[in-house]
Design a protein around this motif. Structure first.
Motif, short mmCIF file in Angstrom:
data_model
loop_
_atom_site.label_atom_id
_atom_site.label_comp_id
_atom_site.label_asym_id
_atom_site.label_seq_id
_atom_site.Cartn_x
_atom_site.Cartn_y
_atom_site.Cartn_z
N ALA A 229 -4.31 2.64 -1.10
CA ALA A 229 -3.30 3.70 -1.12
C ALA A 229 -3.49 4.65 0.06
O ALA A 229 -2.52 5.15 0.64
CB ALA A 229 -3.38 4.46 -2.44
N GLN B 175 -7.77 -0.15 -5.18
CA GLN B 175 -6.37 0.26 -5.10
C GLN B 175 -6.24 1.64 -4.46
O GLN B 175 -5.32 1.90 -3.69
CB GLN B 175 -5.74 0.27 -6.49
N GLN B 176 -7.19 2.54 -4.78
CA GLN B 176 -7.17 3.87 -4.17
C GLN B 176 -7.43 3.79 -2.67
O GLN B 176 -6.81 4.52 -1.89
CB GLN B 176 -8.23 4.76 -4.83
N LYS C 25 -11.47 6.61 2.63
CA LYS C 25 -11.23 5.25 2.13
C LYS C 25 -12.53 4.44 2.06
O LYS C 25 -12.67 3.57 1.20
CB LYS C 25 -10.22 4.52 3.03
N PRO D 133 -2.77 1.43 3.68
CA PRO D 133 -2.15 0.18 3.19
C PRO D 133 -2.59 -1.06 3.97
O PRO D 133 -2.41 -2.17 3.46
CB PRO D 133 -0.65 0.45 3.38
#
Length: 414
Positions: free
Chosen positions: A296, A292-293, A268, A299
């Protein structure tokens, strides 16, 4: 003897077992001891234990054999029997300090660090000039995070010899200074260690230390060498991209971090930095994708969420701000740092009750933030909440007493 050595070198376990019984009956204890050591080196622990057990039967009081067998048993996972053997070595035996050291290793593996240190200290008291005992203590101190104490001993050992037990003292000094945030000294020792041996970990450690003391060009050189040596050393890509960013080469930083993502698509931190670099290169849509990745993958990744909300707000994508926030709420995740974006989004989407609720909840945390207070003030005025607006305006005047806008607003309440 030759037949036994040949079987060991060939890795012929069946032949070793065949020869071993005859070997133990006919060869001298010295040759048996030699073969036991060779069996240990090649990883034939059961066979080595068999030899040491035989020798222990012949020489039941021989402390060295007891210690060697205990070491083999420990590697085999038979720790109880190993411990029993080690504790049988008497204090008057010349090998007693060695038994203490093996005991320290045992306790260290069990996580009983205080007990391990006690054993090492006992051994040092018996042999105060034995450098290998000092080295063992330094290793224990390093493992338990007592970096300054470990560094002191490593420094003393470094002045005696550059290697102990096959370990580079320059490398240990580099690692201990880096762990203790002594990056200048760490870099010096990393460079020395690299003259002896080039490895991915040493290159990364030197680059990290150089980065911390703002020697970005040096760090870049080390990391580029690391990538060439081991293209799958994932940590190198983020650090290298950060170096380029600090050198204000944002394009190269962006390309580097994207290269890292091709090799590790589950980190991340890589996605977060890719998003940041996309913004630096004026690519907001790509930034949104990477952020956004990142979210994902996690969260509740707060930094990625905060940046993504700020982009949505700048692009006036207020529905996306609300969707993201409400998704977090469904997961029982609450973070007041997001409230200014969320309050503004609810306001713009004419969900005034929710906007007021969020603004009010955020006030205590943002009473020093002029930008937040200004938006909150005008929201309250438009919503007819004059008394609350008056309090916010007074706060603005306190923060910026020379700002005419706040003085004018305050006069409206007089």
């Amino acid at each position: 003897m030759e037949e036994m050595l040949q079987a060991i070198q060939n890795g012929d376990l069946a032949q070793i077992d065949t020869v071993l019984e005859t070997f133990l009956m006919h060869e001298s204890p010295a040759e048996q001891y030699e073969v036991a050591e060779i069996l240990m080196q090649y990883g034939y622990l059961n066979e080595a234990n068999r030899v040491f057990e035989h020798l222990s039967f012949i020489f039941p009081e021989e402390a060295q054999i007891i210690i060697d067998r205990a070491t083999v048993l420990m590697e085999m996972g038979d720790e109880d029997d190993a411990l029993e053997l080690l504790l049988s070595v008497t204090e008057d035996a010349p090998e007693y300090p060695q038994a203490l050291l093996v005991l320290a290793d045992y306790y260290q593996m069990q996580g009983l660090f205080e007990v391990a240190e006690k054993r090492i200290n006992d051994a040092i008291e018996l042999l105060p000039t034995e450098t290998l005992l000092q080295f063992a203590k330094a290793e224990l101190l390093f493992e338990t995070g007592r970096f300054s104490e470990a560094a002191r001993i490593y420094d003393e050992l470094y002045n005696i010899d550059k290697q102990f037990a096959g370990v580079s003292i320059a490398q240990r000094l580099a690692e201990v200074y880096r762990a203790g945030a002594g990056y200048e000294a760490a870099l010096q020792y990393y460079m020395e260690a690299l003259e002896e041996e080039v490895s991915p970990d040493l290159l990364f450690g030197s680059a990290y230390s150089a980065f911390q003391i703002q020697k970005y060009e040096t760090a870049v050189g080390q990391l580029e060498d690391l990538k060439e040596l081991d293209p799958d050393y994932f940590s190198a890509y983020l650090l290298l991209a950060e170096c380029y960013a600090m050198l204000e080469d944002n394009k190269r930083a962006y390309n580097t971090i994207k290269e890292g993502l091709k090799r590790d698509e589950y980190d991340k931190a890589l996605f977060l930095f890719s998003g940041k670099m996309a913004l630096k290169n004026s690519l907001p849509h790509e930034a949104i994708h990477y952020l956004q990745q990142a979210i994902a993958l996690d969260p509740e990744y707060m930094e990625a969420t905060l940046i993504l909300m700020s982009i949505y707000t700048e692009q006036e994508r207020y529905e996306d701000v609300i969707d993201l926030f409400e998704h977090l709420q469904r997961d029982d995740f609450d973070w007041t740092a997001l409230y200014p974006f969320v309050a503004e989004a609810y306001d713009k989407e004419e969900q005034f009750e929710k906007a007021y609720e969020i603004y009010n909840s955020a006030y205590n945390d943002f009473k020093e933030d002029v930008s937040f207070l200004e938006k909150y003030c005008y929201f309250l005025l438009e919503d007819g909440k004059q008394a609350e607006a008056h309090e916010v305006v007074k706060r603005l005047v306190d923060l910026q007493p020379t700002e005419q806008e706040w003085q004018n607003l305050l006069e409206r309440f007089i």
